[in-house]
Scaffold this active site. Structure first.
Site, PDB file in Angstrom:
ATOM      1  N   ARG A 113      36.376  29.153  37.107  1.00 49.69           N
ATOM      2  CA  ARG A 113      36.933  28.871  38.427  1.00 49.69           C
ATOM      3  C   ARG A 113      35.907  28.061  39.220  1.00 49.69           C
ATOM      4  O   ARG A 113      34.951  28.608  39.779  1.00 49.69           O
ATOM      5  CB  ARG A 113      37.268  30.186  39.139  1.00 49.69           C
ATOM      6  CG  ARG A 113      38.125  30.007  40.389  1.00 49.69           C
ATOM      7  CD  ARG A 113      38.420  31.348  41.038  1.00 49.69           C
ATOM      8  NE  ARG A 113      39.342  32.172  40.269  1.00 49.69           N
ATOM      9  CZ  ARG A 113      40.648  32.032  40.278  1.00 49.69           C
ATOM     10  NH1 ARG A 113      41.212  31.073  40.987  1.00 49.69           N
ATOM     11  NH2 ARG A 113      41.417  32.835  39.561  1.00 49.69           N
ATOM     12  N   ASP A 164      48.808  34.421  43.210  1.00 55.15           N
ATOM     13  CA  ASP A 164      48.600  33.849  44.533  1.00 55.15           C
ATOM     14  C   ASP A 164      49.124  32.417  44.549  1.00 55.15           C
ATOM     15  O   ASP A 164      50.298  32.169  44.778  1.00 55.15           O
ATOM     16  CB  ASP A 164      47.124  33.932  44.900  1.00 55.15           C
ATOM     17  CG  ASP A 164      46.855  33.507  46.343  1.00 55.15           C
ATOM     18  OD1 ASP A 164      47.796  33.102  47.041  1.00 55.15           O
ATOM     19  OD2 ASP A 164      45.685  33.570  46.772  1.00 55.15           O
ATOM     20  N   LYS A 222      38.638  31.157  30.964  1.00 56.57           N
ATOM     21  CA  LYS A 222      38.755  30.168  32.040  1.00 56.57           C
ATOM     22  C   LYS A 222      37.489  30.163  32.878  1.00 56.57           C
ATOM     23  O   LYS A 222      36.665  31.077  32.825  1.00 56.57           O
ATOM     24  CB  LYS A 222      39.957  30.477  32.935  1.00 56.57           C
ATOM     25  CG  LYS A 222      39.745  31.682  33.837  1.00 56.57           C
ATOM     26  CD  LYS A 222      40.851  31.879  34.839  1.00 56.57           C
ATOM     27  CE  LYS A 222      40.499  33.033  35.788  1.00 56.57           C
ATOM     28  NZ  LYS A 222      41.550  33.332  36.741  1.00 56.57           N
ATOM     29  N   GLN A 250      37.753  39.815  47.715  1.00 56.59           N
ATOM     30  CA  GLN A 250      36.402  39.614  48.250  1.00 56.59           C
ATOM     31  C   GLN A 250      35.621  40.919  48.087  1.00 56.59           C
ATOM     32  O   GLN A 250      35.243  41.571  49.045  1.00 56.59           O
ATOM     33  CB  GLN A 250      36.476  39.176  49.714  1.00 56.59           C
ATOM     34  CG  GLN A 250      37.200  37.847  49.894  1.00 56.59           C
ATOM     35  CD  GLN A 250      37.210  37.388  51.343  1.00 56.59           C
ATOM     36  OE1 GLN A 250      36.202  37.455  52.036  1.00 56.59           O
ATOM     37  NE2 GLN A 250      38.363  36.918  51.802  1.00 56.59           N
ATOM     38  N   THR A 271      46.320  29.768  37.987  1.00 62.35           N
ATOM     39  CA  THR A 271      45.805  30.415  36.771  1.00 62.35           C
ATOM     40  C   THR A 271      46.927  30.690  35.783  1.00 62.35           C
ATOM     41  O   THR A 271      46.845  30.339  34.604  1.00 62.35           O
ATOM     42  CB  THR A 271      45.099  31.739  37.132  1.00 62.35           C
ATOM     43  OG1 THR A 271      43.915  31.446  37.880  1.00 62.35           O
ATOM     44  CG2 THR A 271      44.714  32.515  35.881  1.00 62.35           C
ATOM     45  N   ASP A 321      42.251  36.369  32.154  1.00 60.70           N
ATOM     46  CA  ASP A 321      40.797  36.190  32.258  1.00 60.70           C
ATOM     47  C   ASP A 321      40.131  37.419  31.647  1.00 60.70           C
ATOM     48  O   ASP A 321      40.788  38.383  31.270  1.00 60.70           O
ATOM     49  CB  ASP A 321      40.360  35.988  33.717  1.00 60.70           C
ATOM     50  CG  ASP A 321      40.896  37.070  34.645  1.00 60.70           C
ATOM     51  OD1 ASP A 321      40.923  38.248  34.227  1.00 60.70           O
ATOM     52  OD2 ASP A 321      41.310  36.743  35.767  1.00 60.70           O
ATOM     53  N   ASP A 349      50.315  37.322  74.621  1.00 58.18           N
ATOM     54  CA  ASP A 349      49.077  36.665  74.169  1.00 58.18           C
ATOM     55  C   ASP A 349      48.770  36.948  72.704  1.00 58.18           C
ATOM     56  O   ASP A 349      47.730  36.544  72.196  1.00 58.18           O
ATOM     57  CB  ASP A 349      47.902  37.098  75.046  1.00 58.18           C
ATOM     58  CG  ASP A 349      47.587  38.584  74.921  1.00 58.18           C
ATOM     59  OD1 ASP A 349      48.392  39.315  74.289  1.00 58.18           O
ATOM     60  OD2 ASP A 349      46.547  39.023  75.433  1.00 58.18           O
ATOM     61  N   ASP A 382      48.909  39.995  34.940  1.00 58.41           N
ATOM     62  CA  ASP A 382      47.864  39.898  35.954  1.00 58.41           C
ATOM     63  C   ASP A 382      48.157  40.889  37.074  1.00 58.41           C
ATOM     64  O   ASP A 382      49.270  41.415  37.172  1.00 58.41           O
ATOM     65  CB  ASP A 382      47.790  38.476  36.511  1.00 58.41           C
ATOM     66  CG  ASP A 382      46.380  38.104  36.965  1.00 58.41           C
ATOM     67  OD1 ASP A 382      45.528  39.013  37.067  1.00 58.41           O
ATOM     68  OD2 ASP A 382      46.128  36.904  37.208  1.00 58.41           O
ATOM     69  N   ALA A 397      49.293  30.632  41.909  1.00 57.50           N
ATOM     70  CA  ALA A 397      49.915  30.513  40.576  1.00 57.50           C
ATOM     71  C   ALA A 397      49.233  29.484  39.686  1.00 57.50           C
ATOM     72  O   ALA A 397      49.745  29.180  38.604  1.00 57.50           O
ATOM     73  CB  ALA A 397      51.412  30.202  40.685  1.00 57.50           C
TER      74      ALA A 397
END
Length: 316
Positions: free
Chosen positions: A199, A227, A197, A102, A231, A174, A42, A223, A229
């Site tokens: 976002r 992620d 920049k 986050q 940026t 950034d 499961d 950087d 890419a």
């Protein structure tokens, strides 16, 4: 490093990055602990530890990359298994800490998921965390346990020192990455430039302006992660449009989700230098990618933590 020196230590690996775990074990001269991490039909995670850990200092190497939630639960459940088997201590070695972006409330009713995950890690019984290049250094404060924060930038800096590029400029993608760019630029004796920049929504960025002299220069965009890419590829195009001689990219964490590979392949980036905190599958490897190892850094850190020696001197 001699394996005999680690007689009271056990190093275990989840399923997220067995290659890096084996590399760390080889550096330390120890065998990986005997454990299996599978799933029930499961989807629930099943962990079995096949050797005694009573009174042992246990280390679990597990990045929380895709599938993020599975890998996070593996780490928590392995910790619970070791705790219930009377391990003396459990240290989580998390080369890439997922959910790190986050880290604040960017708008009303946002969760601070990075703090939530830190709470889960502490509640599971982990005594210490070893990680590399958190999205924001202050996230160390989200943990109510010690955090050893490794830095990947010296590995990248050394690589570009050996390349011997002239007229070099280190570019921050950034405003939040300026300190990282300065730390790389100093040993390379290079100036920095900053990409201005905005976002408009997650995983989308728009280049507004380039602050600094990049015309006729060899640029390295630095950087913490790549992620989708967007940026870094937008920045590379802007640099070339404004007269940069060449554009390189460097990052610690190769998340490489969604359209990342197609964007990198089509971009003017000559070479992308990445660290192996996240495994990169063969289908995502490009000829323009160079992947450098972090195994020696994590092995040395584990050795120092186990031996109660200072970790900060590794980066002085």
């Amino acid at each position: 490093m001699a394996g005999e020196a680690f007689s009271n230590m056990k190093l275990f690996a989840g399923n997220s990055h067995p290659e890096l775990a084996q590399e760390v074990a080889d550096h330390l001269g120890v065998e990986l602990g005997k454990a299996t991490v599978t799933k029930f039909s499961d989807g629930e995670i099943s962990v079995s530890i096949w050797e005694s850990v009573r009174g042992k200092d246990c280390f679990i190497l597990q990045s929380t990359n895709d599938p993020v939630n599975d890998n996070l639960m593996e780490l928590l459940i392995m910790t619970d298994a070791l705790r219930r088997a009377s391990a003396k201590s459990v240290t989580a070695v998390i080369p890439y800490y997922g959910y790190a972006r986050q880290d604040r409330k960017a708008k009303a009713r946002d969760p601070i998921t990075s703090k939530l995950v830190a709470n889960m890690i502490v509640a599971s019984g982990i005594d210490r965390v070893i990680t590399m290049d958190l999205h924001a250094q202050q996230e160390q404060g989200y943990f109510d346990i010690p955090v050893d924060h490794m830095i990947g930038q010296p590995i990248l800096t050394n690589y570009f020192q050996l390349k011997g590029l002239e007229d070099l400029v280190i570019v921050s993608p950034d405003h939040g990455s300026v300190t990282r760019a300065r730390n790389m630029a100093k040993p390379l004796n290079a100036p920095i430039a900053i990409v201005d920049k905005r976002r408009p929504e997650p995983n989308k960025s728009e280049i507004m302006n380039i602050i600094g002299d990049i015309a006729g220069k060899n640029c390295v965009i630095l950087d913490d992660m790549i992620d989708t890419a967007g940026t870094i590829c937008n920045a590379a195009k802007a640099l070339k449009d404004l007269g940069a001689k060449s554009v390189y990219a460097a990052a610690t964490h190769a998340v490489l989700s969604g359209p990342a590979i197609e964007r990198i392949e089509a971009s003017p980036i000559e070479e992308m230098v990445l660290l192996n905190t996240i495994p990169i599958p063969e289908e995502k490897k490009l000829p323009k990618m160079t992947i450098l190892s972090t195994g020696h850094i994590f092995a040395e850190t584990i050795s120092r933590v186990y031996s109660c020696k200072p970790v900060s001197t590794m980066f002085e």
